[in-house]
Motif scaffolding. Structure first.
Motif, short mmCIF file in Angstrom:
data_model
loop_
_atom_site.label_atom_id
_atom_site.label_comp_id
_atom_site.label_asym_id
_atom_site.label_seq_id
_atom_site.Cartn_x
_atom_site.Cartn_y
_atom_site.Cartn_z
N GLU A 121 7.89 29.56 -8.97
CA GLU A 121 9.26 29.47 -9.48
C GLU A 121 9.62 28.11 -10.08
OE1 GLU A 121 11.95 30.23 -6.22
OE2 GLU A 121 11.41 28.37 -5.21
N ASP A 122 9.04 27.04 -9.61
CA ASP A 122 9.40 25.71 -10.09
C ASP A 122 8.49 25.18 -11.20
OD1 ASP A 122 11.65 25.37 -8.44
OD2 ASP A 122 10.40 24.71 -6.77
N ARG A 123 7.53 26.00 -11.62
CA ARG A 123 6.59 25.54 -12.65
C ARG A 123 7.30 25.52 -14.01
NH1 ARG A 123 1.57 24.49 -12.94
NH2 ARG A 123 0.82 25.74 -11.20
N PRO A 124 7.30 24.35 -14.65
CA PRO A 124 7.85 24.31 -16.01
C PRO A 124 6.88 25.03 -16.96
CG PRO A 124 7.10 22.13 -15.33
CD PRO A 124 6.90 23.05 -14.17
N ILE A 125 7.43 25.79 -17.88
CA ILE A 125 6.62 26.52 -18.84
C ILE A 125 7.01 26.11 -20.25
CG2 ILE A 125 6.05 28.82 -19.76
CD1 ILE A 125 4.92 28.34 -16.96
N ASP A 126 6.02 25.69 -21.02
CA ASP A 126 6.21 25.35 -22.42
C ASP A 126 5.64 26.52 -23.22
OD1 ASP A 126 5.45 24.47 -25.08
OD2 ASP A 126 5.74 22.41 -24.40
N LEU A 127 6.51 27.28 -23.89
CA LEU A 127 6.06 28.48 -24.60
C LEU A 127 5.07 28.16 -25.71
CD1 LEU A 127 9.22 30.77 -24.82
CD2 LEU A 127 7.36 30.82 -23.16
N LYS A 128 5.19 26.99 -26.33
CA LYS A 128 4.26 26.62 -27.40
C LYS A 128 2.85 26.42 -26.82
CE LYS A 128 3.86 23.70 -31.43
NZ LYS A 128 4.46 22.64 -32.22
N GLN A 129 2.75 25.67 -25.71
CA GLN A 129 1.45 25.46 -25.07
C GLN A 129 0.90 26.77 -24.52
OE1 GLN A 129 2.05 22.41 -22.12
NE2 GLN A 129 1.64 20.76 -23.58
N LEU A 130 1.78 27.59 -23.93
CA LEU A 130 1.34 28.87 -23.39
C LEU A 130 0.82 29.76 -24.52
CD1 LEU A 130 1.15 30.45 -20.74
CD2 LEU A 130 3.41 31.37 -21.24
N GLY A 131 1.52 29.76 -25.64
CA GLY A 131 1.06 30.54 -26.79
C GLY A 131 -0.33 30.14 -27.24
N ALA A 132 -0.62 28.84 -27.18
CA ALA A 132 -1.96 28.38 -27.52
C ALA A 132 -2.98 28.94 -26.54
CB ALA A 132 -2.00 26.85 -27.54
N ALA A 133 -2.62 28.97 -25.26
CA ALA A 133 -3.52 29.54 -24.24
C ALA A 133 -3.70 31.04 -24.43
CB ALA A 133 -2.98 29.25 -22.84
N PHE A 134 -2.72 31.68 -25.06
CA PHE A 134 -2.78 33.12 -25.33
C PHE A 134 -3.37 33.41 -26.71
CE2 PHE A 134 1.05 34.48 -22.44
CZ PHE A 134 0.37 34.03 -21.34
N GLY A 135 -4.16 32.51 -27.22
CA GLY A 135 -4.84 32.75 -28.49
C GLY A 135 -4.02 32.41 -29.72
N GLY A 136 -3.08 31.49 -29.58
CA GLY A 136 -2.31 31.06 -30.73
C GLY A 136 -1.06 31.88 -30.99
N ALA A 137 -0.67 32.71 -30.04
CA ALA A 137 0.53 33.54 -30.22
C ALA A 137 1.78 32.67 -30.26
CB ALA A 137 0.64 34.53 -29.07
N ARG A 138 2.72 33.08 -31.07
CA ARG A 138 4.03 32.42 -31.11
C ARG A 138 4.95 33.25 -30.22
NH1 ARG A 138 6.99 30.41 -36.57
NH2 ARG A 138 8.49 29.09 -35.50
N LEU A 139 5.23 32.71 -29.04
CA LEU A 139 5.90 33.49 -28.00
C LEU A 139 7.41 33.34 -28.00
CD1 LEU A 139 3.51 32.62 -25.04
CD2 LEU A 139 3.50 34.69 -26.44
N SER A 140 8.05 34.42 -27.59
CA SER A 140 9.48 34.41 -27.30
C SER A 140 9.69 35.37 -26.12
CB SER A 140 10.29 34.85 -28.51
OG SER A 140 9.99 36.18 -28.87
N PHE A 141 10.88 35.35 -25.57
CA PHE A 141 11.19 36.25 -24.47
C PHE A 141 11.48 37.64 -25.02
CE2 PHE A 141 12.07 32.08 -22.72
CZ PHE A 141 11.38 32.16 -21.52
N GLY A 142 10.98 38.65 -24.32
CA GLY A 142 11.28 40.02 -24.69
C GLY A 142 12.74 40.33 -24.42
N SER A 143 13.34 41.16 -25.24
CA SER A 143 14.75 41.51 -25.10
C SER A 143 14.97 42.39 -23.86
CB SER A 143 15.22 42.28 -26.33
OG SER A 143 14.63 43.58 -26.35
N PRO A 144 16.21 42.46 -23.39
CA PRO A 144 16.50 43.39 -22.28
C PRO A 144 16.13 44.84 -22.61
CG PRO A 144 18.29 41.82 -22.50
CD PRO A 144 17.36 41.61 -23.70
N ASP A 145 16.32 45.26 -23.86
CA ASP A 145 15.95 46.63 -24.24
C ASP A 145 14.44 46.84 -24.14
OD1 ASP A 145 18.56 47.36 -24.74
OD2 ASP A 145 18.41 47.11 -26.92
#
Length: 179
Positions: free
Chosen positions: A77-101
């Motif tokens: 729960e306390d781990r900071p997450i950088d979506l840009k760095q995470l996207g690089a770990a996911f193969g270069g994906a440009r990540l965003s949060f999925g919508s509630p729908d």
């Protein structure tokens, strides 16, 4: 439909209820302890209410890229997450949060109730599961069982048994590794 979801989503089964999830865990031999509480929507809500509930406390991030690929990142729960760095770990994906729908369509839960147990509703196995390596060192691990009015405590091996039983091969990611 939101976020270019297709008409094929209309054929999806109704999401499982928390009671159906708990029955599934019982039937598959995944041990857990159940705790009921008022609704929790954020990590801060959880910290304020949980008292001395032992184990690893987690957050779950439902993510997508521009092409519609989806991930569920389950981390401490306390781990900071950088979506840009995470996207690089996911193969270069440009990540965003999925919508509630999108969250409801694929995982059958509302924001605040996301957990790895929501993957029981991903019948097409369209969401990639990523587990924080450090999180798996805690026993038990605490998650919502499809409702933010309950928390279940489960062992790391119980969590992994649940996921593999559904047909997932979760990726274990060292989030401490340099990006």
């Amino acid at each position: 439909m939101a976020e270019s979801e297709s008409a094929s989503d209309e054929g999806r089964a109704a999401p499982r209820t928390p009671e159906q999830l708990l029955a599934h865990l019982d039937a598959t031999g995944v041990a857990y302890d159940l705790h009921r509480h008022p609704p929790l929507f954020t990590v801060e809500d959880s910290k304020a209410l949980r008292g001395e509930l032992p184990g690893g406390h987690c957050k779950n991030l439902f993510l997508r890229d521009r092409k519609g690929k989806m991930w569920l990142l389950v981390t401490l729960e306390d781990r900071p997450i950088d979506l840009k760095q995470l996207g690089a770990a996911f193969g270069g994906a440009r990540l965003s949060f999925g919508s509630p729908d999108r969250l409801m369509t694929y995982l059958g839960v509302i924001p605040g109730a996301v957990s790895p147990f929501a993957l029981i509703n991903d019948t097409g196995r369209e969401v990639t599961v990523v587990l924080d390596k450090d999180m798996l060192e805690f026993d038990p691990l605490n998650y919502h069982p499809l409702s933010n009015e309950m928390t279940i405590a489960v062992s790391p091996s119980g969590l992994q048994a649940f996921l593999t039983g559904l047909g997932y091969a979760p990726e274990i990611l060292d989030l401490n590794a340099p990006g």
